[in-house]
Design a protein around this motif. Structure first.
Motif, short mmCIF file in Angstrom:
data_model
loop_
_atom_site.label_atom_id
_atom_site.label_comp_id
_atom_site.label_asym_id
_atom_site.label_seq_id
_atom_site.Cartn_x
_atom_site.Cartn_y
_atom_site.Cartn_z
N THR A 1 8.15 3.98 9.32
CA THR A 1 7.48 4.44 10.52
C THR A 1 6.20 5.17 10.13
N ALA A 2 5.10 4.77 10.72
CA ALA A 2 3.81 5.35 10.35
C ALA A 2 3.74 6.83 10.72
N CYS A 3 2.99 7.59 9.94
CA CYS A 3 2.76 9.00 10.26
C CYS A 3 1.99 9.09 11.58
N ASP A 4 2.32 10.06 12.38
CA ASP A 4 1.63 10.23 13.66
C ASP A 4 1.31 11.71 13.85
N ALA A 5 0.93 12.07 15.05
CA ALA A 5 0.53 13.44 15.33
C ALA A 5 1.66 14.44 15.15
N LYS A 6 2.91 13.96 15.15
CA LYS A 6 4.04 14.85 14.98
C LYS A 6 4.40 15.05 13.51
N THR A 7 3.81 14.26 12.64
CA THR A 7 4.10 14.38 11.22
C THR A 7 3.40 15.62 10.67
N MET A 8 4.17 16.53 10.09
CA MET A 8 3.58 17.75 9.55
C MET A 8 3.02 17.47 8.16
#
Length: 408
Positions: free
Chosen positions: A98-105
Motif C-alpha cells: 500500500t502506497a504511503c499517503d498523507a496518513k503515513t508518519m
C-alpha cells in the motif's frame, strides 16, 4: 542516532539511541511481551516494530557492516522495501504494498539511519539519493530538522540528518534553507558557556524560547557538529575540552564534549530521564556519549564510561536487542575496543542472533539456537516510547522525535 533510540529527551518533551535509535530506555519490558504487529522474517528483533522497525534494522545493518559482517540479503531487502515513493521512510510500514499517503508518519530519524546503513553497505545509490532528496525537501528555515516533516528543529534529528548527508557524499554545510545550514541550527541550540550547564546542547527551546541542557541531545549534537554519523570513530587526541564561545561547529562540539565529560566524571554513566526513573543508569545514552567523546577528542577521553559499559551493559543489551547491541558496537569501535569481547560478551554474535543469519557469519554464529543468546528485542523500550509518542510526548535520539509530522 536510538534509534535514535532517548531518556533525557523524554523528560524534556523529547523521547533511541536510536536508538536510536533511535534512545529512550524502558526499565520494564513487560508491556510488550506480546507484539501487536507481526514481526517480518527479515527484520532484526522480535518486539513490536511499530515505532522502531526501520531504526533498529538500520542500526543492526550499519553495525554489522562496521565489523566486516555481510548482512543477510533478506534483511537488506526488508529495509529498502520500507521506503516510500517520495524517498522517505516511516518508522515502520506493515503493508508495503500500500502506497504511503498523507496518513503515513514520515520519520527523519528513520530515513537518516537507513541512509547511513545503506550508504555503508554500498550499491543502493538510488534509494539513498531519493531519501536525501526528501530530507532536503523538508529542511526547516532555521537549517535544521524535526522528527517529522514540518515539526520544529531539534538537536537530535538535525544531527542524525547531518550524518546521513555526510554518508551520502553531501557537504552538510552546503545544504541550506533560507540561507541557514544544519550547523546554524545546532549552534542555536548550544547553551552559552556563562550559563548553567554551559556547553551542552538543548533538545529544543521550551515554550518560552529558553534552552535546557539535555545529555542525549548533547551526545547527538557533538557528532552532528563534527559532521559524523552514528558509527563515528575516534578523532585525534586532544587536550581536555573547555567551554568557549561557540562561534564554529568544531567549538560547539568541544563544548558539548566538555559537558559530557563532567556529567560522566563521577559515576561513569548518565542517568535516565524517564519519568520516575531518575536514579536509573541510561545505558544507551552512555553508549552514545562514549562515541561522541571519542570522536571529539580520542578514545582515552571515553575510558571511564566505556569501562562502566563493559562491566554493566550485558543485561540491558539482552533485554533491548538489536539497536542496543549496535550502540555498544559503535562505542567499542569508537574507542578501539574489540566488540567480540566486550566485557566478556561477543556483541557481534549476539547482534547476529537477533535476525536472519548474515552471509558472512561463521557456522557457529549462523546456527545459534540458544534462546538466551538471542537476547532481547527492545520491545519494552519501544512500547514505552509508543505510549509516550501517542500521548504527544516527543521522541529522543534513538529517536529524537517530537510530534507527528506532516506528510511532505
Amino acid at each position: 542516532m536510538n534509534i535514535r533510540r532517548s531518556a533525557a529527551a523524554l523528560a524534556a518533551a523529547a523521547v533511541i539511541g536510536v536508538a536510536a535509535t533511535p534512545v529512550a530506555r524502558a526499565a520494564d519490558p513487560s508491556p510488550s511481551a506480546t507484539p501487536s504487529v507481526a514481526v517480518p522474517s527479515g527484520l532484526y528483533g522480535s518486539g513490536d516494530p511499530t515505532y522502531d522497525g526501520v531504526w533498529r534494522q538500520s542500526l543492526a545493518l550499519l553495525a554489522q557492516d562496521a565489523v566486516g559482517v555481510r548482512p543477510a540479503g533478506q534483511a537488506v531487502d526488508w529495509l529498502t522495501g520500507q521506503q516510500c515513493a517520495n524517498g522517505a521512510f516511516a518508522s515502520f510500514r506493515a503493508d508495503t504494498a500500500t502506497a504511503c499517503d498523507a496518513k503515513t508518519m514520515l520519520d527523519t530519524n528513520a530515513t537518516s539511519a537507513a541512509v547511513q546503513a545503506l550508504a555503508a553497505l554500498g550499491g543502493h545509490d538510488a534509494v539513498t539519493g531519493k531519501a536525501v532528496g526528501w530530507l532536503k525537501s523538508v529542511q526547516n528555515k532555521d537549517g535544521g530538522w524535526g522528527f517529522g516533516a514540518g515539526s520544529p528543529s531539534d538537536a537530535n534529528s538535525t544531527s542524525i540528518v547531518i550524518g546521513a548527508l555526510a554518508a551520502a557524499g553531501e557537504k552538510p554545510a552546503g545544504v541550506k534553507k533560507g540561507g541557514k545550514s544544519p550547523y546554524d541550527a545546532l549552534l542555536a541550540l548550544a547553551l552559552p558557556c556563562d550559563e548553567k550547564d554551559g556547553g551542552a546542547f538543548a533538545y529544543q527551546p521550551d515554550k518560552k524560547g529558553e534552552l535546557a541542557a539535555n545529555a542525549d541531545a548533547t551526545a547527538a549534537g557533538v557528532l552532528g557538529a563534527l559532521g559524523k554519523g552514528l558509527d563515528a570513530r575516534a578523532g585525534e587526541k586532544g587536550s581536555p575540552p573547555k567551554c568557549a564561545d561557540a562561534n564554529s561547529p568544531g567549538q560547539a562540539a568541544a563544548n558539548g564534549a566538555a559537558y559530557l565529560a563532567e556529567a560522566l566524571a563521577e559515576d561513569g554513566h548518565l542517568v535516565s530521564a524517564l519519568p520516575g526513573a531518575e536514579d536509573q543508569p541510561d545505558f544507551g545514552n552512555t553508549a552514545d556519549a562514549v562515541v561522541a567523546l571519542a570522536a571529539q577528542g580520542g578514545a582515552e577521553r571515553a575510558a571511564k564510561p566505556l569501562k562502566w559499559l563493559e562491566e554493566n551493559s550485558a543485561g540491558w543489551a539482552r533485554q533491548n536487542g538489536p539497536a542496543a547491541y549496535a550502540q555498544l558496537i559503535f562505542a567499542a569501535l569508537a574507542t578501539g575496543t574489540e566488540p567480540r569481547d566486550f566485557g566478556g560478551t561477543d556483541l557481534v554474535r549476539q547482534l547476529n542472533a537477533t535476525g536472519p543469519a548474515p552471509q558472512a557469519a561463521d557456522k557457529n554464529e549462523s546456527k545459534q539456537d540458544d534462546a538466551a543468546d538471542k537476547g532481547g528485542d527492545g520491545s519494552g523500550m519501544w512500547w514505552v516510547i509508543g505510549a509516550l509518542f501517542v500521548g504527544g510526548i516527543g521522541i529522543g535520539f534513538l529517536l529524537s522525535g517530537r510530534k507527528k509530522g506532516r506528510q511532505a
